[in-house]
Design an enzyme around this catalytic site. Structure first.
Site, PDB file in Angstrom:
ATOM      1  CE  LYS A   1      39.909  31.928   3.611  1.00  0.00           C
ATOM      2  NZ  LYS A   1      39.987  33.385   3.862  1.00  0.00           N
TER       3      LYS A   1
ATOM      4  CB  ILE B   1      47.091  40.889   5.862  1.00  0.00           C
ATOM      5  CG1 ILE B   1      48.115  39.789   5.619  1.00  0.00           C
ATOM      6  CG2 ILE B   1      46.723  41.555   4.542  1.00  0.00           C
ATOM      7  CD1 ILE B   1      47.562  38.630   4.808  1.00  0.00           C
TER       8      ILE B   1
ATOM      9  CB  SER C   1      43.931  31.302   0.899  1.00  0.00           C
ATOM     10  OG  SER C   1      45.070  30.456   0.939  1.00  0.00           O
TER      11      SER C   1
ATOM     12  CE1 TYR D   1      42.431  30.097   6.297  1.00  0.00           C
ATOM     13  CE2 TYR D   1      43.755  28.927   4.666  1.00  0.00           C
ATOM     14  CZ  TYR D   1      43.382  30.109   5.293  1.00  0.00           C
ATOM     15  OH  TYR D   1      43.947  31.288   4.892  1.00  0.00           O
TER      16      TYR D   1
END
Length: 306
Positions: free
Chosen positions: A181, A23, A145, A177
């Site tokens: 986020k 990205i 996310s 993770y």
């Protein structure tokens, strides 16, 4: 409007994190095509220089350069910020794009996901905040996310300084993770509160389910298992960069500073992501963990907190 963006960005310095692949690279390429000056801040020099070469060739824009940054080292973050402020006169858009998923710890002993995905970005953003204010109107874009909805913040664990994931199983790495986020979303929310009255705005976002190198540290069997699903259902990097670019460039969204976007549209986050008290507490803990005040004292252009 497109030409207006080109004129506006012609003399700008745009920061793109994790920009040598996925990205980040797609985002940097789009900005370069708009004639922006793009700084690729990456850990791997060889990959970053190759990416910069590709972007310059495809965009026809020679103002695409690499600067070394390792978000897993707070010392590297401070060094990057010092070098950037000494060499780059402008910073109009800061894109915090780097994301890691997997086991390990940073140079400072933090869980890798927390240290890279949140704490490194937190410190760097604060060290560059005065330059963003000087170049306003400016923007900060934090790539979060959908997994923020499943995140938690264990302040008792953070109180011992290190957010360590003692169990390095895939499940616990996934939870780490998700936690990081959620930190991205809360950081953006509190940052917007602190920037109220300035001409600097900030946004967090979900880029979509994107096929990138995020899981390169996962075990081989997990990667092989995921590959067919990635090809069938995941966005490519160009598609995954669209919401990042929307938050960075779209006119008229300034009143939504601190909010969360997905598919180029405003979205609600989970209950924890809307908790202002939680966001403020995370900020205060992050100040301590990153030694932000020490960084401020050694950097005359860093923000002064009262």
């Amino acid at each position: 409007m497109l030409w207006g963006f080109c004129d506006l960005l012609d003399e700008s310095s745009l920061r793109s994190w994790g920009s040598n692949t996925g990205i980040g690279k797609a985002t940097a390429l789009d900005l370069a095509k708009r004639e922006a000056r793009v700084i690729l801040a990456c850990r791997n020099k060889k990959k970053a220089e190759a990416a910069a070469f590709d972007i310059r060739r495809e965009s026809g824009n020679n103002q695409v350069v690499f600067m070394h940054l390792d978000l897993a080292s707070l010392k590297s973050v401070r060094s990057f910020a010092e070098t950037f402020l000494q060499t780059e006169p402008r910073l109009d858009i800061l894109i915090n794009n780097a994301g890691v998923f997997g086991p390990g710890h940073t140079d400072d002993g933090f869980d890798m996901a927390f240290g890279v995905n949140h704490l490194g970005h937190f410190l760097l953003t604060n060290l560059l905040l005065e330059r963003l204010k000087q170049c306003s109107p400016s923007r900060i874009v934090n790539v979060a996310s959908f997994f923020q909805r499943f995140g938690n913040i264990n302040f008792s664990l953070l109180a011992s300084k290190k957010d360590r994931v003692l169990d390095q199983s895939p499940w616990h790495n996934l939870q780490a993770y998700c936690n990081s986020k959620l930190c991205n979303v809360l950081f953006t929310r509190e940052l917007a509160n602190r920037l109220d009255g300035t001409n600097v705005t900030c946004y967090s976002l979900h880029p979509g389910v994107v096929s990138t190198e995020l899981g390169r540290s996962m075990s081989l069997w997990v990667q092989l298992l995921m590959k067919p699903f990635a090809k069938a259902f995941f966005k490519d990097s160009e598609g995954g960069s669209q919401t990042t670019l929307y938050c960075a460039l779209q006119e008229g969204i300034e009143s939504f500073s601190g909010r969360y976007f997905s598919d180029c549209a405003l979205q609600e986050v989970g209950d924890k992501g809307r908790d202002d008290a939680l966001a403020k507490k995370l900020w205060e803990v992050s100040e301590r963990l990153s030694s932000l005040y020490n960084s401020v004292n050694s950097n005359p252009e860093a923000p002064k907190f009262i």
